[in-house]
Write an enzyme that holds these catalytic residues in place. Structure first.
Site, PDB file in Angstrom:
ATOM      1  N   GLY A 119       0.804  -1.208   0.000  1.00  0.00           N
ATOM      2  CA  GLY A 119       0.000   0.000   0.000  1.00  0.00           C
ATOM      3  C   GLY A 119       0.842   1.265   0.000  1.00  0.00           C
TER       4      GLY A 119
ATOM      5  N   THR B  18       0.074   3.951  -2.945  1.00  0.00           N
ATOM      6  CA  THR B  18      -0.705   4.953  -3.672  1.00  0.00           C
ATOM      7  C   THR B  18      -1.897   5.438  -2.849  1.00  0.00           C
ATOM      8  OG1 THR B  18      -0.088   3.939  -5.768  1.00  0.00           O
ATOM      9  CG2 THR B  18      -1.978   5.399  -5.801  1.00  0.00           C
ATOM     10  N   GLU B  19      -2.088   6.755  -2.853  1.00  0.00           N
ATOM     11  CA  GLU B  19      -3.237   7.380  -2.204  1.00  0.00           C
ATOM     12  C   GLU B  19      -3.909   8.322  -3.186  1.00  0.00           C
ATOM     13  OE1 GLU B  19      -2.110   9.256   1.438  1.00  0.00           O
ATOM     14  OE2 GLU B  19      -1.151   7.456   2.262  1.00  0.00           O
TER      15      GLU B  19
ATOM     16  N   ALA C 132      -1.508  10.934  -3.662  1.00  0.00           N
ATOM     17  CA  ALA C 132      -0.111  10.487  -3.717  1.00  0.00           C
ATOM     18  C   ALA C 132       0.005   9.303  -4.665  1.00  0.00           C
ATOM     19  CB  ALA C 132       0.387  10.103  -2.328  1.00  0.00           C
TER      20      ALA C 132
ATOM     21  N   ILE D 298      -5.234  -0.950  -4.620  1.00  0.00           N
ATOM     22  CA  ILE D 298      -4.353  -1.923  -3.978  1.00  0.00           C
ATOM     23  C   ILE D 298      -4.705  -3.339  -4.434  1.00  0.00           C
ATOM     24  CG2 ILE D 298      -3.484  -2.815  -1.792  1.00  0.00           C
ATOM     25  CD1 ILE D 298      -2.813   0.174  -2.496  1.00  0.00           C
TER      26      ILE D 298
ATOM     27  N   GLU E  20       2.949   0.646 -11.016  1.00  0.00           N
ATOM     28  CA  GLU E  20       4.329   0.616 -10.504  1.00  0.00           C
ATOM     29  C   GLU E  20       5.220   1.653 -11.186  1.00  0.00           C
ATOM     30  OE1 GLU E  20       6.167  -2.900  -9.166  1.00  0.00           O
ATOM     31  OE2 GLU E  20       4.342  -4.091  -9.341  1.00  0.00           O
TER      32      GLU E  20
ATOM     33  N   THR F 103       4.355   5.165 -13.864  1.00  0.00           N
ATOM     34  CA  THR F 103       3.931   5.381 -15.247  1.00  0.00           C
ATOM     35  C   THR F 103       5.139   5.422 -16.176  1.00  0.00           C
ATOM     36  OG1 THR F 103       4.069   7.777 -15.024  1.00  0.00           O
ATOM     37  CG2 THR F 103       1.954   6.744 -14.453  1.00  0.00           C
TER      38      THR F 103
END
Length: 406
Positions: free
Chosen positions: A126, A128-129, A132, A159, A386, A388
């Protein structure tokens, strides 16, 4: 790629075993799982029985005692048939397990890795938000120190395995006064599996003795363009209690650890993208050799020759990039630039190759009767997940320029 350059006889055996499983088990069911957007628990159980979730880990930690190249081979072969099955192995291994192997204490390794390596439970990662993504330093999830434990609040999005997994490596901000990429710590968190009844039916995905963290749960399942048989959801923390012994590595060093993990993950996604492209080429060779127009197979036409030749040439180039990066990582040599190159080239090739495959199949390529339409849908996320393609170019350029720029 000349196999003897990287592969031993043992690697050939792994390749043959995974290829046989992919062709005989995954291929007949891939279309159904994709159309129903359903996680393939039955096939996942068989992959666990084959040891595919612990290929690269020592036998002492419940793994198969193989090596990193063997893992890359497995992802490559699975992706030739179905990307959702390949990402299940890749995300679980590189993202859900390797951080514990790389940065965990001996107690953490022996507590968690055997569960993951044997496929008794699934793992995830985990980072990515909502605010973020490429800017991973913008982590807003907060961990507050309460003496013998931390309390986590926040969420992670997109996720893999959030709904079907139990062990997750996540980042949270532990020092709100620190600069953006500092003050972030990595944690091991656990949860109950959402799809518990189905998991228990096939004997995977839940361990009754695994300690649970209150307040760690999954959001609704994402409906996606591709990788539809892979579980993707939001992972939510609401006053989640995480004991201090679940802190992964030094506090306030989680960002560096996760960047290292992503470097390895990019090789896995590169192998996955390579597999999709190669699978699409194999479908094209079969189809163009049997489909007739103007009284002869379309493989006789020069335009088709050019398309097939371009696909094959680019695939061969991608093989060298992917397996060279994997070889560097396996031998403890610097591989950041090579991993980014492999991921960038293979993922963009994958998109080009699958679009070309649909074109070569004509109207049939636009139907679900042939797998190339699924392959084209599965290809797109390889350019995004993972890191761009744009981020990969930044990573490569920074490695090339070194200290020449700020």
């Amino acid at each position: 790629m000349h196999d003897t350059l990287y592969f031993t006889e043992h690697h050939h055996q792994v390749r043959d075993m995974v290829r046989d499983f992919a062709q005989n088990v995954v291929k007949p069911s891939a279309r159904t799982y994709d159309q129903e957007s359903r996680f393939p628990w039955d096939n996942v159980k068989q992959m666990a029985d084959l040891g595919l979730f612990g290929i690269a880990w020592p036998e002492a930690l419940g793994g198969a005692g193989m090596d990193y190249l063997a893992y890359v081979i497995a992802v490559h072969e699975l992706a030739k048939v179905d990307a959702s099955h390949a990402i299940t192995v890749s995300a679980h291994t590189t993202l859900g397990t390797s951080p514990i192997v790389d940065f965990g204490t001996e107690e953490q390794k022996h507590r968690f890795v055997p569960l993951l390596a044997t496929g008794k439970v699934l793992g995830g990662f985990g980072l990515t938000e909502a605010g973020a993504g490429s800017d991973a330093g913008g982590t807003a999830t907060v961990a507050v120190d309460r003496g013998d434990h931390y309390v986590l609040n926040g969420s992670k999005i997109f996720i893999t395995h959030a709904g079907v997994g139990e062990i997750f490596l996540v980042t949270a901000r532990t020092d709100p006064t620190a600069k953006k990429t500092r003050g972030i710590t990595a944690f091991i968190v656990t949860k109950d599996t959402c799809d518990l009844e189905e998991a228990q039916r096939v004997g995977i995905g839940h361990d009754p003795d695994l300690p649970k963290c209150p307040g760690v749960f999954a959001g609704k399942k994402e409906e996606k363009l591709g990788w539809r048989a892979s579980d993707t959801r939001e992972l939510i923390f609401q006053d989640a209690i995480v004991p201090k012994e679940n802190v992964l590595g030094p506090t306030n060093n989680g960002f560096r650890q996760f960047l290292h993990t992503l470097d390895g993950g990019r090789i896995g996604v590169g192998a996955l993208a390579l597999g999709i492209a190669e699978g699409a080429l194999e479908e094209c060779l079969q189809y163009t050799s049997t489909r007739k127009q103007f009284g002869r197979p379309i493989a006789n036409f020069q335009g088709v020759h050019f398309a097939l030749a371009d696909m094959a040439t680019e695939i061969e180039a991608a093989k060298h990039l992917v397996y060279h990066a994997a070889w560097l990582k396996q031998h403890g040599l610097p591989f950041k630039k090579e991993a980014a190159m492999a991921k960038l080239y293979a993922s963009e090739l994958c998109m080009r190759a699958t679009i070309k495959a649909v074109q070569l199949h004509g109207g049939y390529g636009y139907t679900t009767e042939y797998p190339v339409e699924r392959m084209m849908r599965d290809a797109k996320i390889c350019e995004i997940g993972e890191g761009t393609s744009e981020i990969q170019r930044i990573v490569i350029a920074r490695q090339l320029l070194g200290g020449l720029i700020d």
